[in-house]
Design an enzyme around this catalytic site. Structure first.
Site, PDB file in Angstrom:
ATOM      1  N   LYS A 267       0.732  -1.075  -0.147  1.00  0.00           N
ATOM      2  CA  LYS A 267      -0.064  -0.014  -0.097  1.00  0.00           C
ATOM      3  C   LYS A 267       0.813   1.135  -0.052  1.00  0.00           C
ATOM      4  CE  LYS A 267      -3.348   2.489   2.865  1.00  0.00           C
ATOM      5  NZ  LYS A 267      -4.260   2.679   4.117  1.00  0.00           N
ATOM      6  N   ASP A 272      -2.540   9.974   3.994  1.00  0.00           N
ATOM      7  CA  ASP A 272      -4.228   9.823   3.992  1.00  0.00           C
ATOM      8  C   ASP A 272      -4.944  10.886   4.929  1.00  0.00           C
ATOM      9  OD1 ASP A 272      -6.561   8.519   4.268  1.00  0.00           O
ATOM     10  OD2 ASP A 272      -5.855   6.780   5.426  1.00  0.00           O
ATOM     11  N   LYS A 279     -10.429  12.658   8.174  1.00  0.00           N
ATOM     12  CA  LYS A 279      -9.923  12.095   9.631  1.00  0.00           C
ATOM     13  C   LYS A 279      -9.835  13.600  10.356  1.00  0.00           C
ATOM     14  CE  LYS A 279      -6.790   8.553   8.202  1.00  0.00           C
ATOM     15  NZ  LYS A 279      -7.608   7.424   8.838  1.00  0.00           N
ATOM     16  N   ASP A 290       1.552   6.100   5.872  1.00  0.00           N
ATOM     17  CA  ASP A 290       0.575   5.287   5.293  1.00  0.00           C
ATOM     18  C   ASP A 290       1.142   4.618   3.854  1.00  0.00           C
ATOM     19  OD1 ASP A 290      -1.742   3.953   5.709  1.00  0.00           O
ATOM     20  OD2 ASP A 290      -2.908   5.531   4.417  1.00  0.00           O
ATOM     21  N   ASP A 349     -12.313   7.033   3.578  1.00  0.00           N
ATOM     22  CA  ASP A 349     -11.187   6.640   4.655  1.00  0.00           C
ATOM     23  C   ASP A 349     -10.742   5.300   4.363  1.00  0.00           C
ATOM     24  OD1 ASP A 349      -8.827   7.363   6.145  1.00  0.00           O
ATOM     25  OD2 ASP A 349     -10.273   7.552   8.074  1.00  0.00           O
ATOM     26  N   GLU A 351      -9.576   3.569   2.094  1.00  0.00           N
ATOM     27  CA  GLU A 351      -8.846   4.007   0.781  1.00  0.00           C
ATOM     28  C   GLU A 351      -7.961   2.650   0.411  1.00  0.00           C
ATOM     29  OE1 GLU A 351      -7.906   5.257   3.414  1.00  0.00           O
ATOM     30  OE2 GLU A 351      -5.617   4.661   2.804  1.00  0.00           O
ATOM     31  N   ARG A 353      -7.859  -0.423   0.683  1.00  0.00           N
ATOM     32  CA  ARG A 353      -8.382  -1.529   0.025  1.00  0.00           C
ATOM     33  C   ARG A 353      -8.860  -1.393  -1.221  1.00  0.00           C
ATOM     34  NH1 ARG A 353     -12.903  -1.922   4.987  1.00  0.00           N
ATOM     35  NH2 ARG A 353     -11.096  -1.237   6.031  1.00  0.00           N
TER      36      ARG A 353
HETATM   37  N1  BES Z   1      -4.365   4.643   6.920  1.00  0.00           N
HETATM   38  C1  BES Z   1      -5.453   3.958   7.738  1.00  0.00           C
HETATM   39  C2  BES Z   1      -5.279   3.106   8.760  1.00  0.00           C
HETATM   40  C3  BES Z   1      -4.646   3.554  10.135  1.00  0.00           C
HETATM   41  C4  BES Z   1      -5.148   4.209  10.953  1.00  0.00           C
HETATM   42  C5  BES Z   1      -3.274   3.060  10.396  1.00  0.00           C
HETATM   43  C6  BES Z   1      -4.533   4.755  12.021  1.00  0.00           C
HETATM   44  C7  BES Z   1      -2.661   3.349  11.338  1.00  0.00           C
HETATM   45  C8  BES Z   1      -3.278   4.201  12.434  1.00  0.00           C
HETATM   46  C9  BES Z   1      -6.673   3.534   6.687  1.00  0.00           C
HETATM   47  O1  BES Z   1      -6.669   4.035   5.736  1.00  0.00           O
HETATM   48  C10 BES Z   1      -8.036   3.940   7.467  1.00  0.00           C
HETATM   49  O2  BES Z   1      -8.244   5.278   7.710  1.00  0.00           O
HETATM   50  N2  BES Z   1      -8.636   2.973   7.831  1.00  0.00           N
HETATM   51  C11 BES Z   1      -9.987   3.240   8.632  1.00  0.00           C
HETATM   52  C12 BES Z   1     -11.029   2.107   8.080  1.00  0.00           C
HETATM   53  C13 BES Z   1     -12.492   2.502   8.713  1.00  0.00           C
HETATM   54  C14 BES Z   1     -12.820   3.642   7.848  1.00  0.00           C
HETATM   55  C15 BES Z   1     -13.096   1.233   7.969  1.00  0.00           C
HETATM   56  C16 BES Z   1      -9.755   2.908  10.052  1.00  0.00           C
HETATM   57  O3  BES Z   1      -8.871   2.137  10.517  1.00  0.00           O
HETATM   58  O4  BES Z   1     -10.302   3.819  10.624  1.00  0.00           O
HETATM   59 ZN    ZN Z   2      -4.882   4.572   4.816  1.00  0.00          ZN
HETATM   60 MN    MN Z   3      -7.905   5.797   5.458  1.00  0.00          MN
END
Ligand code: BES
Ligand code: ZN
Ligand code: MN
Length: 498
Positions: A267, A272, A279, A290, A349, A351, A353
């Site tokens: 990835k 992000d 966020k 990220d 968010d 994104e 996947r």
């Molecule tokens: N890059 C983030 C995941 C992340 C968040 C990694 C905090 C490390 C610390 C990912 O893109 C994301 O935002 N995931 C969301 C998914 C949710 C919207 C289903 C998450 O984990 O909040």
């Molecule tokens: Zn992300």
């Molecule tokens: Mn995200």
């Protein structure tokens, strides 16, 4: 830092500093016994004075020890012999390194038999020492006008073993340790770089440079190429950004072109923001990390190319920013992925996947032996496993077991979570084939379930490195993980294939 392997015991060697282990008991480690024999109990006398009691994480520097050819001897406490395990060994190395940093010592000789880690060979100790020493001296000051850290005087570490029969294996372990350490440093640099510098275009340039220096083939697909391939999901994430997305492909053929490769998909979200599902502001700067999956793929390819590992590996990096804008994807948008499956984007968010799924479909053209994706995918993984352990999910338990064991060996551990069918239902959408989120419950697993819809054609494993790729707080910075796990896995694969 330079490293070398030697065969010998402390009475026969010379140098600026010998590093000698001391147990918290009457019975001493090998070097202390040998030195006591030739010095009529010099070490014993020091211990009797009580200035060193062998407690873990303590050290004492001695000068001009008679009848030895070392200018200094660093005694380092090991704690109780029965409790001397991997974790204590690594902590001891850090004690040694910080003690040496306070001195003018330029080369240190470490006697590995003083450190009897249960169930671990000298080869393992060699690799781990090199990784620890390189990590310890890692600094990221390329964006500061003046470096703020005083560089250490330590230039070389000699690792001493006492059995000549182990020399060749330890030299191989040294090369592997060096390669892993360098791969980690590359991954760390990419992660630590500011997101206005480390853009998708920058990552593409890094891949091209790596291809030039290390005999690999790099190709970069532009957005118009992705459109032709039908990568509607990846492009939806990219649509909000001014920075053009790139799909970076790096091919390493260490085993002739005929053998099917192992594909690593990383990835590469270089920042992000969450997109329209923005966020919160606190700590958002950390979302520059990220792209750590992408960094680990480049670091791993660097390492295996350095080792000239006889194996074929393809790295695929979908690289983009995730930004809000008038052109950005919105919650409710339905997009068509390269696989033909339609996706309802319920949260922009989620994104990672969305870009991985198209890269995973693209991976099919390599007829891969296995595909491993590496992604900072879910905050839920940090909640489940914390910052020590990478989340692992797979459609093939044998592949999962190989990855778990590589992580165990490399000191870069993962833990498997289930991918049972029950979880798949959480991704149901009223408007498309699949939704891109599954709700709060089991967020790490439903993210992997999403990916599993695109990996039916091959053996696949997913590493969620959200908790392990970087550190927050005072020590904020990339960890270079899971480069050790991946390289160890590929070393094992190269062995079984040949
Ligand atoms: N890059 C983030 C995941 C992340 C968040 C990694 C905090 C490390 C610390 C990912 O893109 C994301 O935002 N995931 C969301 C998914 C949710 C919207 C289903 C998450 O984990 O909040
Ligand atoms: Zn992300
Ligand atoms: Mn995200």
């Amino acid at each position: 830092m330079d490293f070398g392997i030697k065969v010998g015991t402390p009475e026969k060697q010379r140098g600026a500093c010998a590093v000698i282990g001391i147990f918290e008991s009457k019975k001493q480690a090998d070097s202390a016994k040998i030195l006591d024999k030739i010095t009529q109990g010099y070490i014993k006398n020091i211990l009797a004075l009580g200035d060193m009691d062998g407690k873990a994480n303590t050290s004492l520097l001695l000068h001009n020890v008679p009848d030895t050819q070392f200018k200094r001897i660093l005694l380092v406490g090991l704690g109780k012999e029965q409790e001397f395990k991997e974790k204590t060994f690594l902590a001891t190395l850090n004690t040694v390194l910080s003690a040496l940093q306070k001195t003018a010592v330029a080369d240190a000789t470490v006697f590995l038999s003083d450190f009897p880690v249960k169930g671990r060979s000298n080869e393992w100790k060699v690799t781990q020492t090199i990784i620890a020493a390189t990590s310890n001296s890692y600094r990221f000051d390329q964006l500061k006008s003046k470096p703020d850290s005083v560089p250490s005087n330590l230039r070389k570490m000699v690792l001493c073993i006492n059995d000549r029969a182990e020399l060749a294996a330890c030299e191989v372990a040294m090369q592997q340790g060096l390669a892993i350490a360098q791969g980690m440093s590359l991954a760390k640099d990419l992660g630590n770089l500011a997101p206005n510098i480390c853009t998708p275009t920058y990552l593409a340039k890094q891949a091209k440079d790596l291809a030039k220096t290390h005999k690999m083939k790099a190709s970069v697909l532009e957005e118009k190429d992705m459109e032709k391939l039908g990568m509607g999901s990846l492009l939806a994430v990219a649509s909000g950004s001014e920075q053009p997305a790139k799909l970076i492909v790096l091919e390493y053929y260490g085993s002739g072109k005929k053998e099917h490769p192992i594909v690593l998909v990383g990835k590469g979200v270089t920042f992000d923001t969450g997109g329209i599902s923005l966020k919160p502001g606190a700590d958002m700067d950390e979302m520059k990390f990220d792209m750590s999956g992408a960094g680990s793929v480049l670091g791993t390819l660097y390492a295996i190319a350095e080792m000239k590992l006889p194996i074929n590996v393809v790295g695929i990096i979908p690289a983009t920013e995730n930004m809000p804008s008038g052109k950005a994807a919105k919650p409710g948008d339905v997009v068509t992925s390269m696989s033909g499956q339609t996706i309802e984007i319920l949260n922009t968010d989620a994104e990672g996947r969305l870009i991985l799924c198209d890269a995973l479909t693209y991976a099919e053209r390599y007829n891969p032996k296995a595909v491993i994706d590496i992604a900072t995918l879910t905050g839920a993984c940090v909640i489940a496993l914390g910052n020590f352990t990478t989340g692992l999910m797979s459609n093939d338990d044998a592949l999962a077991a190989e990855l778990l064991s590589a992580g165990e060996q490399a000191g870069d551990r993962a833990w498997q979570l289930p991918l049972w069918d029950e979880y798949q239902d959480l991704l149901r959408s009223n408007f498309a084939d699949i939704a891109n989120i599954g709700g709060r419950a089991a967020g790490t697993i439903t993210a992997a379930c999403f990916l599993s819809r695109f990996t039916k054609e091959y053996r696949w494993a997913h590493l969620d490195i959200a908790g392990t790729a970087w550190k927050s707080g005072k020590e904020k910075g990339s960890t270079g993980r899971p480069v050790p796990l991946l390289v160890q896995f590929l070393i094992a694969q190269a062995k079984t294939a040949n």
